[in-house]
Structures are given as C-alpha cells and as structure tokens.
Scaffold this motif. Structure first.
Motif, PDB file in Angstrom:
ATOM      1  N   SER A  16     -13.972 -61.870  12.559  1.00  0.00           N
ATOM      2  CA  SER A  16     -13.117 -60.921  11.841  1.00  0.00           C
ATOM      3  C   SER A  16     -12.802 -61.395  10.424  1.00  0.00           C
ATOM      4  O   SER A  16     -11.654 -61.491  10.021  1.00  0.00           O
ATOM      5  CB  SER A  16     -11.816 -60.693  12.613  1.00  0.00           C
ATOM      6  OG  SER A  16     -12.089 -60.257  13.924  1.00  0.00           O
ATOM      7  N   ASP A  30     -11.380 -52.834  13.500  1.00  0.00           N
ATOM      8  CA  ASP A  30     -10.612 -53.748  12.644  1.00  0.00           C
ATOM      9  C   ASP A  30     -10.194 -53.015  11.374  1.00  0.00           C
ATOM     10  O   ASP A  30     -11.027 -52.583  10.589  1.00  0.00           O
ATOM     11  CB  ASP A  30     -11.469 -54.966  12.306  1.00  0.00           C
ATOM     12  CG  ASP A  30     -10.696 -56.091  11.639  1.00  0.00           C
ATOM     13  OD1 ASP A  30      -9.692 -55.811  10.973  1.00  0.00           O
ATOM     14  OD2 ASP A  30     -11.116 -57.241  11.806  1.00  0.00           O
ATOM     15  N   HIS A  85      -8.318 -56.084  14.752  1.00  0.00           N
ATOM     16  CA  HIS A  85      -8.474 -57.334  14.010  1.00  0.00           C
ATOM     17  C   HIS A  85      -8.379 -58.573  14.905  1.00  0.00           C
ATOM     18  O   HIS A  85      -9.196 -59.479  14.799  1.00  0.00           O
ATOM     19  CB  HIS A  85      -7.440 -57.405  12.877  1.00  0.00           C
ATOM     20  CG  HIS A  85      -7.646 -58.550  11.951  1.00  0.00           C
ATOM     21  ND1 HIS A  85      -8.826 -58.729  11.254  1.00  0.00           N
ATOM     22  CD2 HIS A  85      -6.844 -59.578  11.609  1.00  0.00           C
ATOM     23  CE1 HIS A  85      -8.730 -59.828  10.510  1.00  0.00           C
ATOM     24  NE2 HIS A  85      -7.536 -60.356  10.718  1.00  0.00           N
TER      25      HIS A  85
END
Length: 129
Positions: A45, A68, A100
């Motif tokens: 991420s 995300d 996320h």
C-alpha cells in the motif's frame, strides 16, 4: 544494518525488508539505495521509487488494496509495469475489497506470504555488500 548482519550471524543471502504505507515507501527507498543487500522486498500500500532498474535483481512482491483511498492501487500497477520492463522478478497481489490497511492485514496474516518470503535468496549475480 551491516553491523547487525555481522553481529547476529545473519545469512547475507536471506535479508528481507517489508513495510506498509510509509513503511512501504521506506521499503522501496532502502532497496533502491542498497539493492545488493536484499534478497526480497514486500512493499504494501505504497508508492514506489524510480529508477526501478536498481531493483531488477531483487525478488519483489507488491501488495495493495483495490479500494485503497489513501494511495491508489495504480501506483503499484505502475511499479509492476516498470519493473517488468526491466526484467525484474516481481508480482502484484491486489485484494480487491481491501482498503489502505486491509492489504497488509491480509498479507501479513497469510502463511503463504511468509512461505514465499522465506524461499527467496539473493540472486547470484548480486555483489556482496
């Protein structure tokens, strides 16, 4: 890191780095700065660094959540494309429903993640640091 490796008798061919979000940025940066030190990296991420040619001899597994909102999955897809053009051993795992923090939570709790990581060794053409 080199002091710790020497002091703790760590196998130089099995040094890994992973991180999530800002730690993922750090993972990319550390590997790009010291590419001969790592067998594998697992950024999660996060956005990657360029030039990716410094990363081509490291085994790379990128993780990202498809939902995300903090850092777009497109940043990981861009790194994947760039690294593949350089001939890197890289794959991207996207968890479609994860946000996320969801990608790292899933990846870090999956035994297959750790099995993959522990199978990686530094490529033979990488010079000793």
């Amino acid at each position: 890191l080199t002091d710790i490796i020497a002091e703790l008798r760590i196998d130089n061919d099995r040094v890994y780095v992973t991180g999530w979000s800002r730690g993922g940025y750090g993972t990319w940066e550390l590997a790009a700065t010291y590419p001969d030190m790592f067998a594998a990296i697992m950024p999660m991420s996060s956005r990657g660094v360029h030039p990716t040619s410094r990363l081509k001899d490291i085994h790379i597994r990128i993780y990202h959540g498809g939902k995300d909102k903090a850092i777009s999955v497109e940043s990981s897809r861009s790194m994947l494309r760039s690294l593949k053009k350089k001939g890197a051993d890289v794959e991207l795992i996207v968890y479609p429903e994860a946000g996320h923090g969801g990608a790292s939570a899933r990846a870090y709790s999956d035994r297959a993640t750790w099995d993959w990581l522990l199978e990686q060794q530094r490529k033979p053409n990488v010079l000793e640091h």
